[in-house]
Write an enzyme that holds these catalytic residues in place. Sequence first.
Site, PDB file in Angstrom:
ATOM      1  N   ARG A 142      -2.623  -8.550  10.157  1.00  0.00           N
ATOM      2  CA  ARG A 142      -3.426  -8.869   8.973  1.00  0.00           C
ATOM      3  C   ARG A 142      -4.703  -9.625   9.337  1.00  0.00           C
ATOM      4  NH1 ARG A 142       0.611  -8.660   4.283  1.00  0.00           N
ATOM      5  NH2 ARG A 142      -1.017  -9.561   2.997  1.00  0.00           N
ATOM      6  N   TYR A 145      -8.327  -8.424   8.469  1.00  0.00           N
ATOM      7  CA  TYR A 145      -8.818  -8.655   7.105  1.00  0.00           C
ATOM      8  C   TYR A 145      -9.090 -10.149   6.890  1.00  0.00           C
ATOM      9  CZ  TYR A 145      -8.687  -8.434   1.921  1.00  0.00           C
ATOM     10  OH  TYR A 145      -8.974  -8.516   0.573  1.00  0.00           O
ATOM     11  N   ASP A 146      -8.094 -10.962   7.270  1.00  0.00           N
ATOM     12  CA  ASP A 146      -8.205 -12.404   7.006  1.00  0.00           C
ATOM     13  C   ASP A 146      -9.417 -13.001   7.720  1.00  0.00           C
ATOM     14  OD1 ASP A 146      -5.745 -11.602   6.125  1.00  0.00           O
ATOM     15  OD2 ASP A 146      -4.592 -13.174   7.121  1.00  0.00           O
ATOM     16  N   ASN A 174      -4.001 -11.602  -5.901  1.00  0.00           N
ATOM     17  CA  ASN A 174      -3.515 -10.246  -6.249  1.00  0.00           C
ATOM     18  C   ASN A 174      -3.891  -9.820  -7.668  1.00  0.00           C
ATOM     19  OD1 ASN A 174      -1.677 -11.422  -4.109  1.00  0.00           O
ATOM     20  ND2 ASN A 174      -0.978  -9.290  -4.118  1.00  0.00           N
ATOM     21  N   ARG A 186      -0.356  -0.918  -2.180  1.00  0.00           N
ATOM     22  CA  ARG A 186      -0.097  -2.243  -2.741  1.00  0.00           C
ATOM     23  C   ARG A 186       1.109  -2.173  -3.668  1.00  0.00           C
ATOM     24  NH1 ARG A 186      -6.306  -4.367  -3.647  1.00  0.00           N
ATOM     25  NH2 ARG A 186      -6.767  -2.176  -4.040  1.00  0.00           N
ATOM     26  N   TYR A 204      10.296  -4.623   0.276  1.00  0.00           N
ATOM     27  CA  TYR A 204      10.152  -4.914   1.701  1.00  0.00           C
ATOM     28  C   TYR A 204      10.793  -6.267   2.009  1.00  0.00           C
ATOM     29  CZ  TYR A 204       6.577  -1.193   1.527  1.00  0.00           C
ATOM     30  OH  TYR A 204       5.912   0.001   1.334  1.00  0.00           O
TER      31      TYR A 204
HETATM   32  P1  NAD Z   1     -10.887  -0.847  -3.063  1.00  0.00           P
HETATM   33  O1  NAD Z   1     -10.431  -0.322  -1.763  1.00  0.00           O
HETATM   34  O2  NAD Z   1     -10.474  -0.146  -4.314  1.00  0.00           O
HETATM   35  O3  NAD Z   1     -12.469  -0.956  -3.102  1.00  0.00           O
HETATM   36  C1  NAD Z   1     -13.239  -1.268  -1.972  1.00  0.00           C
HETATM   37  C2  NAD Z   1     -14.450  -0.332  -1.963  1.00  0.00           C
HETATM   38  O4  NAD Z   1     -15.278  -0.650  -0.833  1.00  0.00           O
HETATM   39  C3  NAD Z   1     -14.055   1.155  -1.818  1.00  0.00           C
HETATM   40  O5  NAD Z   1     -14.667   1.919  -2.827  1.00  0.00           O
HETATM   41  C4  NAD Z   1     -14.562   1.527  -0.429  1.00  0.00           C
HETATM   42  O6  NAD Z   1     -14.902   2.877  -0.328  1.00  0.00           O
HETATM   43  C5  NAD Z   1     -15.742   0.577  -0.274  1.00  0.00           C
HETATM   44  N1  NAD Z   1     -16.121   0.334   1.119  1.00  0.00           N
HETATM   45  C6  NAD Z   1     -15.329  -0.023   2.154  1.00  0.00           C
HETATM   46  N2  NAD Z   1     -16.050  -0.145   3.286  1.00  0.00           N
HETATM   47  C7  NAD Z   1     -17.345   0.130   2.952  1.00  0.00           C
HETATM   48  C8  NAD Z   1     -18.566   0.171   3.669  1.00  0.00           C
HETATM   49  N3  NAD Z   1     -18.620  -0.104   4.977  1.00  0.00           N
HETATM   50  N4  NAD Z   1     -19.712   0.491   3.014  1.00  0.00           N
HETATM   51  C9  NAD Z   1     -19.692   0.779   1.694  1.00  0.00           C
HETATM   52  N5  NAD Z   1     -18.550   0.746   0.950  1.00  0.00           N
HETATM   53  C10 NAD Z   1     -17.397   0.437   1.575  1.00  0.00           C
HETATM   54  O7  NAD Z   1     -10.433  -2.384  -3.128  1.00  0.00           O
HETATM   55  P2  NAD Z   1     -10.529  -3.460  -4.311  1.00  0.00           P
HETATM   56  O8  NAD Z   1      -9.164  -3.899  -4.652  1.00  0.00           O
HETATM   57  O9  NAD Z   1     -11.422  -2.966  -5.373  1.00  0.00           O
HETATM   58  O10 NAD Z   1     -11.220  -4.665  -3.555  1.00  0.00           O
HETATM   59  C11 NAD Z   1     -12.615  -4.935  -3.708  1.00  0.00           C
HETATM   60  C12 NAD Z   1     -12.966  -6.243  -3.008  1.00  0.00           C
HETATM   61  O11 NAD Z   1     -12.204  -7.320  -3.574  1.00  0.00           O
HETATM   62  C13 NAD Z   1     -12.674  -6.232  -1.501  1.00  0.00           C
HETATM   63  O12 NAD Z   1     -13.709  -6.927  -0.830  1.00  0.00           O
HETATM   64  C14 NAD Z   1     -11.371  -6.996  -1.413  1.00  0.00           C
HETATM   65  O13 NAD Z   1     -11.244  -7.635  -0.171  1.00  0.00           O
HETATM   66  C15 NAD Z   1     -11.500  -7.999  -2.551  1.00  0.00           C
HETATM   67  N6  NAD Z   1     -10.185  -8.455  -3.024  1.00  0.00           N
HETATM   68  C16 NAD Z   1      -9.410  -7.670  -3.824  1.00  0.00           C
HETATM   69  C17 NAD Z   1      -8.171  -8.136  -4.240  1.00  0.00           C
HETATM   70  C18 NAD Z   1      -7.292  -7.356  -5.191  1.00  0.00           C
HETATM   71  O14 NAD Z   1      -6.205  -7.835  -5.534  1.00  0.00           O
HETATM   72  N7  NAD Z   1      -7.680  -6.199  -5.661  1.00  0.00           N
HETATM   73  C19 NAD Z   1      -7.700  -9.382  -3.819  1.00  0.00           C
HETATM   74  C20 NAD Z   1      -8.501 -10.125  -2.963  1.00  0.00           C
HETATM   75  C21 NAD Z   1      -9.754  -9.663  -2.596  1.00  0.00           C
HETATM   76  N1  UDP Z   2       5.841  -4.955  -1.095  1.00  0.00           N
HETATM   77  C1  UDP Z   2       7.105  -4.479  -1.417  1.00  0.00           C
HETATM   78  N2  UDP Z   2       7.253  -3.137  -1.653  1.00  0.00           N
HETATM   79  C2  UDP Z   2       6.218  -2.257  -1.615  1.00  0.00           C
HETATM   80  C3  UDP Z   2       4.918  -2.750  -1.307  1.00  0.00           C
HETATM   81  C4  UDP Z   2       4.784  -4.093  -1.046  1.00  0.00           C
HETATM   82  O1  UDP Z   2       8.078  -5.240  -1.478  1.00  0.00           O
HETATM   83  O2  UDP Z   2       6.449  -1.056  -1.863  1.00  0.00           O
HETATM   84  C5  UDP Z   2       5.657  -6.394  -0.871  1.00  0.00           C
HETATM   85  C6  UDP Z   2       4.878  -6.773   0.384  1.00  0.00           C
HETATM   86  O3  UDP Z   2       5.750  -6.897   1.499  1.00  0.00           O
HETATM   87  C7  UDP Z   2       4.278  -8.109  -0.013  1.00  0.00           C
HETATM   88  C8  UDP Z   2       4.082  -7.978  -1.525  1.00  0.00           C
HETATM   89  O4  UDP Z   2       4.877  -6.867  -1.929  1.00  0.00           O
HETATM   90  O5  UDP Z   2       5.182  -9.154   0.242  1.00  0.00           O
HETATM   91  C9  UDP Z   2       2.634  -7.730  -1.930  1.00  0.00           C
HETATM   92  O6  UDP Z   2       2.128  -6.709  -1.126  1.00  0.00           O
HETATM   93  P1  UDP Z   2       0.721  -6.011  -1.378  1.00  0.00           P
HETATM   94  O7  UDP Z   2       0.593  -4.923  -0.381  1.00  0.00           O
HETATM   95  O8  UDP Z   2       0.584  -5.641  -2.807  1.00  0.00           O
HETATM   96  O9  UDP Z   2      -0.408  -7.114  -1.106  1.00  0.00           O
HETATM   97  P2  UDP Z   2      -0.519  -8.499  -0.296  1.00  0.00           P
HETATM   98  O10 UDP Z   2      -0.356  -9.537  -1.331  1.00  0.00           O
HETATM   99  O11 UDP Z   2       0.548  -8.571   0.752  1.00  0.00           O
HETATM  100  O12 UDP Z   2      -1.877  -8.437   0.278  1.00  0.00           O
END
Ligand code: NAD
Ligand code: UDP
Length: 311
Positions: A142, A145-146, A174, A186, A204
């Site tokens: 991870r 990403y982190d 989330n 997810r 999981y």
């Molecule tokens: P998503 O995958 O649906 O959207 C991300 C978008 O970024 C996609 O459309 C992808 O094609 C585009 N992308 C990726 N790399 C690119 C690049 N190099 N150039 C141009 N476009 C690019 O994901 P999301 O859930 O909509 O997440 C959006 C943002 O929010 C991300 O930065 C993610 O880290 C952040 N975020 C989301 C969540 C959540 O729960 N959804 C939580 C924490 C952070």
């Molecule tokens: N998870 C699960 N079953 C699934 C997918 C995910 O139990 O089919 C668990 C995963 O191990 C994690 C939590 O659900 O503990 C949330 O996972 P997710 O991928 O949604 O996002 P995260 O919060 O880990 O970035």
Amino acid sequence: MRVLITGAAGFLGSHLCDRFLAEGHSVIGMDNLLTGKVDNIVHLAGRDDFQFVKHDVTNYIYIDGPVDAVLHFASPASPIDYLTYPIQTLKVGSLGTHNALGVAKAKGARFLIASTSEIYGDPLVHPQVETYVGNVDTIGPRGVYDEAKRFAEAITMAYHRAHGVDTRIVRIFNTYGPRMRLDDGRVVPNFIGQALRGEPLTIYGDGLQTRSFCFVSDLIEGIYRLLMSDYNDPVNIGNPNEMNMRELATLVSEMTQNPGGLVYQEDSRIKGDPQTRQPDITRARTILGWEPTVKLEDGLQRTIDYFRSHV
Ligand code: NAD
Ligand code: UDP
């Protein structure tokens, strides 16, 4: 305002486009479609106030004319996606953030970076408050990403301090809702997809790990308020309603009347999968006057309805 939104074809980016357009702003949506899809923004095609640019933001970003705000949301976001695209994830968090900040600096625009609860890693402080610096394994799966997001926060603060760019950092917890990809891995789309196919829901590990789920409309409201505020330090946006994965699976099973039951997959947890996660939203409440309003059952029902038409 004229607003640049990167990641515009993704789950959150597409909802942000809708929100900014609804507020009367014009939007340039940029995306390379790595994990997003045109379907999410196809309803905006043909509008005078919306322009889509297919571009990888890890390469130089050229925008003609003024820009008043840049919201950098491009990045793979689901664990499955960032394990599939580890280098792209690191590049979009580092080079992509640098380029997006460059646009903000050149245009004198506000800048908002989509950070994440993942910067807290597997947290040793609970709930997670913004002053907690986290517990991240740099070389774990991870880590791509982190660390990308931690770098993104660092360079954002550097541009703020060194160049005076007016920056915002949102730490998103989330979030779920319509326009997630059913196959993004997810937990919410996984469970709903399995339930709608009548399959068992895959838990999981032992399923006692917790998350706190925020419906997308609540998140978008928090982000909009943050951009409009004058607050430069990070702000958690999420729903403090914490639950474990067994509880979530049981709820989704009940709501969909899925006969498939639950199945435990001990080995499917990704190394470093946080054991607990819950936002402390005192800062968002105090500074933005924001808190979530959508109940989990209501948000899940809207998401189930969306996926029902997409399974
Ligand atoms: P998503 O995958 O649906 O959207 C991300 C978008 O970024 C996609 O459309 C992808 O094609 C585009 N992308 C990726 N790399 C690119 C690049 N190099 N150039 C141009 N476009 C690019 O994901 P999301 O859930 O909509 O997440 C959006 C943002 O929010 C991300 O930065 C993610 O880290 C952040 N975020 C989301 C969540 C959540 O729960 N959804 C939580 C924490 C952070
Ligand atoms: N998870 C699960 N079953 C699934 C997918 C995910 O139990 O089919 C668990 C995963 O191990 C994690 C939590 O659900 O503990 C949330 O996972 P997710 O991928 O949604 O996002 P995260 O919060 O880990 O970035």
